[in-house]
Design a protein around this motif. Structure first.
Motif, mmCIF file in Angstrom:
data_model
loop_
_atom_site.group_PDB
_atom_site.id
_atom_site.type_symbol
_atom_site.label_atom_id
_atom_site.label_comp_id
_atom_site.label_asym_id
_atom_site.label_seq_id
_atom_site.Cartn_x
_atom_site.Cartn_y
_atom_site.Cartn_z
ATOM 1 N N GLY A 47 12.817 61.840 28.593
ATOM 2 C CA GLY A 47 12.381 62.696 27.487
ATOM 3 C C GLY A 47 11.771 61.834 26.398
ATOM 4 O O GLY A 47 11.747 60.610 26.486
ATOM 5 N N ARG A 48 11.279 62.492 25.387
ATOM 6 C CA ARG A 48 10.703 61.709 24.286
ATOM 7 C C ARG A 48 10.811 62.447 22.961
ATOM 8 O O ARG A 48 10.842 63.690 22.900
ATOM 9 C CB ARG A 48 9.270 61.290 24.585
ATOM 10 N N LEU A 49 10.902 61.641 21.900
ATOM 11 C CA LEU A 49 10.754 62.150 20.544
ATOM 12 C C LEU A 49 9.391 61.624 20.108
ATOM 13 O O LEU A 49 9.090 60.460 20.335
ATOM 14 C CB LEU A 49 11.827 61.575 19.612
ATOM 15 N N ALA A 50 8.577 62.479 19.507
ATOM 16 C CA ALA A 50 7.225 62.020 19.166
ATOM 17 C C ALA A 50 6.904 62.327 17.709
ATOM 18 O O ALA A 50 6.023 63.133 17.411
ATOM 19 C CB ALA A 50 6.212 62.684 20.094
ATOM 20 N N PRO A 51 7.617 61.695 16.782
ATOM 21 C CA PRO A 51 7.347 62.001 15.375
ATOM 22 C C PRO A 51 5.996 61.438 14.920
ATOM 23 O O PRO A 51 5.554 60.409 15.422
ATOM 24 C CB PRO A 51 8.490 61.292 14.635
ATOM 25 N N ALA A 52 5.383 62.163 14.007
ATOM 26 C CA ALA A 52 4.164 61.670 13.364
ATOM 27 C C ALA A 52 4.571 61.205 11.961
ATOM 28 O O ALA A 52 5.225 61.965 11.244
ATOM 29 C CB ALA A 52 3.139 62.789 13.279
ATOM 30 N N PRO A 53 4.201 59.989 11.576
ATOM 31 C CA PRO A 53 4.625 59.491 10.253
ATOM 32 C C PRO A 53 3.739 60.039 9.146
ATOM 33 O O PRO A 53 3.106 59.304 8.394
ATOM 34 C CB PRO A 53 4.477 57.973 10.397
ATOM 35 N N GLY A 245 -7.937 61.453 19.900
ATOM 36 C CA GLY A 245 -7.162 62.330 19.026
ATOM 37 C C GLY A 245 -5.877 62.741 19.719
ATOM 38 O O GLY A 245 -5.589 62.312 20.850
ATOM 39 N N TYR A 246 -5.130 63.612 19.059
ATOM 40 C CA TYR A 246 -3.798 64.002 19.544
ATOM 41 C C TYR A 246 -3.791 64.500 20.985
ATOM 42 O O TYR A 246 -2.995 64.051 21.816
ATOM 43 C CB TYR A 246 -3.203 65.068 18.604
ATOM 44 N N GLN A 247 -4.692 65.446 21.311
ATOM 45 C CA GLN A 247 -4.597 66.099 22.623
ATOM 46 C C GLN A 247 -4.703 65.103 23.773
ATOM 47 O O GLN A 247 -3.974 65.198 24.759
ATOM 48 C CB GLN A 247 -5.704 67.162 22.785
ATOM 49 N N ALA A 249 -4.333 61.664 23.540
ATOM 50 C CA ALA A 249 -3.322 60.603 23.454
ATOM 51 C C ALA A 249 -1.981 61.090 24.001
ATOM 52 O O ALA A 249 -1.285 60.372 24.725
ATOM 53 C CB ALA A 249 -3.173 60.144 22.001
ATOM 54 N N VAL A 250 -1.635 62.327 23.693
ATOM 55 C CA VAL A 250 -0.322 62.817 24.104
ATOM 56 C C VAL A 250 -0.246 62.960 25.632
ATOM 57 O O VAL A 250 0.771 62.660 26.258
ATOM 58 C CB VAL A 250 0.013 64.135 23.361
ATOM 59 N N VAL A 251 -1.358 63.349 26.231
ATOM 60 C CA VAL A 251 -1.395 63.487 27.694
ATOM 61 C C VAL A 251 -1.298 62.104 28.355
ATOM 62 O O VAL A 251 -0.493 61.877 29.262
ATOM 63 C CB VAL A 251 -2.695 64.222 28.118
ATOM 64 N N VAL A 263 9.947 68.211 25.080
ATOM 65 C CA VAL A 263 10.636 69.195 24.234
ATOM 66 C C VAL A 263 9.948 69.162 22.877
ATOM 67 O O VAL A 263 9.858 68.099 22.255
ATOM 68 C CB VAL A 263 12.134 68.830 24.073
ATOM 69 N N ARG A 264 9.435 70.282 22.427
ATOM 70 C CA ARG A 264 8.753 70.300 21.130
ATOM 71 C C ARG A 264 8.680 71.720 20.593
ATOM 72 O O ARG A 264 9.077 72.680 21.259
ATOM 73 C CB ARG A 264 7.356 69.696 21.258
ATOM 74 N N GLY A 265 8.148 71.854 19.389
ATOM 75 C CA GLY A 265 8.106 73.152 18.725
ATOM 76 C C GLY A 265 7.100 74.090 19.376
ATOM 77 O O GLY A 265 6.098 73.636 19.961
ATOM 78 N N ASP A 267 4.964 75.825 18.071
ATOM 79 C CA ASP A 267 3.640 75.814 17.453
ATOM 80 C C ASP A 267 2.645 75.070 18.347
ATOM 81 O O ASP A 267 1.442 75.190 18.162
ATOM 82 C CB ASP A 267 3.685 75.165 16.064
ATOM 83 N N LEU A 268 3.159 74.339 19.332
ATOM 84 C CA LEU A 268 2.270 73.582 20.226
ATOM 85 C C LEU A 268 2.072 74.265 21.583
ATOM 86 O O LEU A 268 1.450 73.695 22.475
ATOM 87 C CB LEU A 268 2.808 72.154 20.401
ATOM 88 N N LEU A 269 2.584 75.504 21.707
ATOM 89 C CA LEU A 269 2.404 76.200 22.992
ATOM 90 C C LEU A 269 0.930 76.317 23.375
ATOM 91 O O LEU A 269 0.555 76.115 24.533
ATOM 92 C CB LEU A 269 2.975 77.622 22.900
HETATM 93 N N1 GLU Z 1 3.552 64.345 16.882
HETATM 94 C C1 GLU Z 1 3.688 65.762 16.917
HETATM 95 C C2 GLU Z 1 4.412 66.235 15.674
HETATM 96 O O1 GLU Z 1 5.014 65.435 14.979
HETATM 97 C C3 GLU Z 1 4.448 66.247 18.130
HETATM 98 C C4 GLU Z 1 3.572 66.274 19.297
HETATM 99 C C5 GLU Z 1 4.251 66.584 20.603
HETATM 100 O O2 GLU Z 1 5.489 66.694 20.656
HETATM 101 O O3 GLU Z 1 3.533 66.685 21.567
HETATM 102 O O4 GLU Z 1 4.343 67.393 15.380
#
Ligand code: GLU
Length: 373
Positions: A47-53, A245-247, A249-251, A263-265, A267-269
């Motif tokens: 799994g991963r946590l992917a915070p944006a600073p 960009g995000y799309q 890089a995340v892939v 696992v994420r919010g 809002d990213l569906l």
């Molecule tokens: N970095 C994104 C955020 O902080 C999350 C992206 C993801 O989980 O794919 O909202």
């Protein structure tokens, strides 16, 4: 905020009547219509946590990260922390360090991550940089090249002003400010160099969407999702020049890091639909997805400054423990009958993912005051 789209009753396989992928040895299989459904769970779990600073952590991030940590632990898996710091204008200098402190204060932990995210004993580990997106541009460039070769992306020199003239209804996706791209640069330039020469600056690169492509996937929380991103998104940007960009890089990262469940919010569906198309274009199998309802204020809007100061760092810096916030998070997930202080271990034992309500969690001013905000 995005809501889960109902099942459309079609399977991705049924929808497949697709344009077959091209074949050259250097090219990726590219099929916009048949989409791979994430295959059987690959083990072990990653799994991963992917915070944006880009700002401080609040109970909304905390809830998603808590569930992500607990799912990895329950599965006996490994958890990565990846710093998503590509959103340059919004990245704040000290936000990453604050985020690591907040997560640790809450009792959350991870197995691998940026060197700076570890206590001193692992603090000198130079390999940690591989978990910071700004250090991974070579990988993103390779993916961009593959997409260019496959004809999956094209250069775009549209300015905001160009797009304003074509304003269309807000999409149903995660970002209501976003507009459907009308395809002005589709087929306009032979390549990126021609586009750059024409505009006098680096072009953006847009992913070419097939209007009819149906994306279907089984979300671990919401169940079957399917939609036609061509209807609401239009060709979407994945890079400017060589800067991903995000799309994209995340892939690239979720694949390269062997992530088996995201696992994420929720809002990213809508972004997930686009990302699944990118996986397909790159010839990669997507991970599983588990989208969670967000935390909102009493007005039903996503938690923000207007709802008061709910930064975790306020509690931490005031010397408070995390037990009230943990108790509220557990209660909001349906893991506790009443609102009470809980330790991380208690929350972990009580966690039952099937009890998490499908509705957003509302943080009322009374709850916020009880937590100590
Ligand atoms: N970095 C994104 C955020 O902080 C999350 C992206 C993801 O989980 O794919 O909202």
């Amino acid at each position: 905020m995005a809501t889960a789209s109902p099942s459309c009753g079609k399977s991705a396989v049924d929808d497949g009547c697709g344009q077959a992928g091209n074949a050259g040895p250097d090219k990726v299989e590219f099929d916009m219509t048949i989409l791979p459904i994430p295959s059987a769970v690959s083990t072990p779990y990653v799994g991963r946590l992917a915070p944006a600073p880009t700002g401080a952590l609040h109970p909304g991030n905390a809830r998603t990260f808590l569930v992500a940590v607990l799912r990895a632990r329950r599965a006996g898996g490994r958890l990565i922390l990846r710093l998503e710091n590509l959103d340059h204008p919004k990245v704040k200098p000290h936000a990453a360090a604050e985020c690591y402190r907040d997560l640790r204060w809450l009792g959350l932990d991870w197995d691998e991550g940026p060197a700076a995210s570890f206590p001193p004993v692992r603090g000198n580990d130079p390999a940690g940089d591989q978990f910071v997106q700004s250090e991974r541009s070579a990988l993103y460039r390779t993916a961009l090249d593959r997409l260019r070769q496959a004809g999956a992306i094209y250069p775009c020199v549209c300015t905001r002003k160009d797009l304003d003239q074509y304003q269309s209804a807000p999409n149903a996706g995660e970002d209501l400010r976003e507009r459907r791209y009308p395809g002005l640069c589709r087929g306009r330039f032979r390549d990126g160099a021609v586009a750059a020469a024409c505009a006098g600056r680096e072009p953006a690169w847009r992913f070419r969407l097939d209007d009819d492509a149906t994306v279907a996937f089984d979300d671990g929380f919401y169940g079957r999702q399917c939609g036609r991103p061509g209807e609401w998104s239009g060709d979407f940007p994945i890079a400017r020049g060589d800067q991903a960009g995000y799309q994209l890089a995340v892939v690239v990262d979720d694949h390269a890091m062997g992530v088996t469940e995201v696992v994420r919010g929720d809002d990213l569906l809508a972004s997930t639909q686009r990302q699944i198309l990118l996986y397909a274009a790159l010839g990669l199998t997507p991970p599983r997805f588990y989208h969670l309802p967000l935390v909102v204020g009493p007005d039903g809007r996503r938690l923000a400054k207007r709802h008061g100061d709910t930064r975790l760092s306020c509690l931490r810096q005031a010397g408070r423990g995390p037990e009230r916030l943990l108790g509220w998070l557990a209660w909001s997930c349906g893991w506790s009958e009443s609102l009470r202080e809980m330790s991380f271990n208690e929350v972990e034992s009580a966690a039952d993912f099937s009890k998490i309500p499908r509705e957003p969690a509302v943080l009322t001013p009374e709850d916020a005051a009880w937590i100590g905000f």
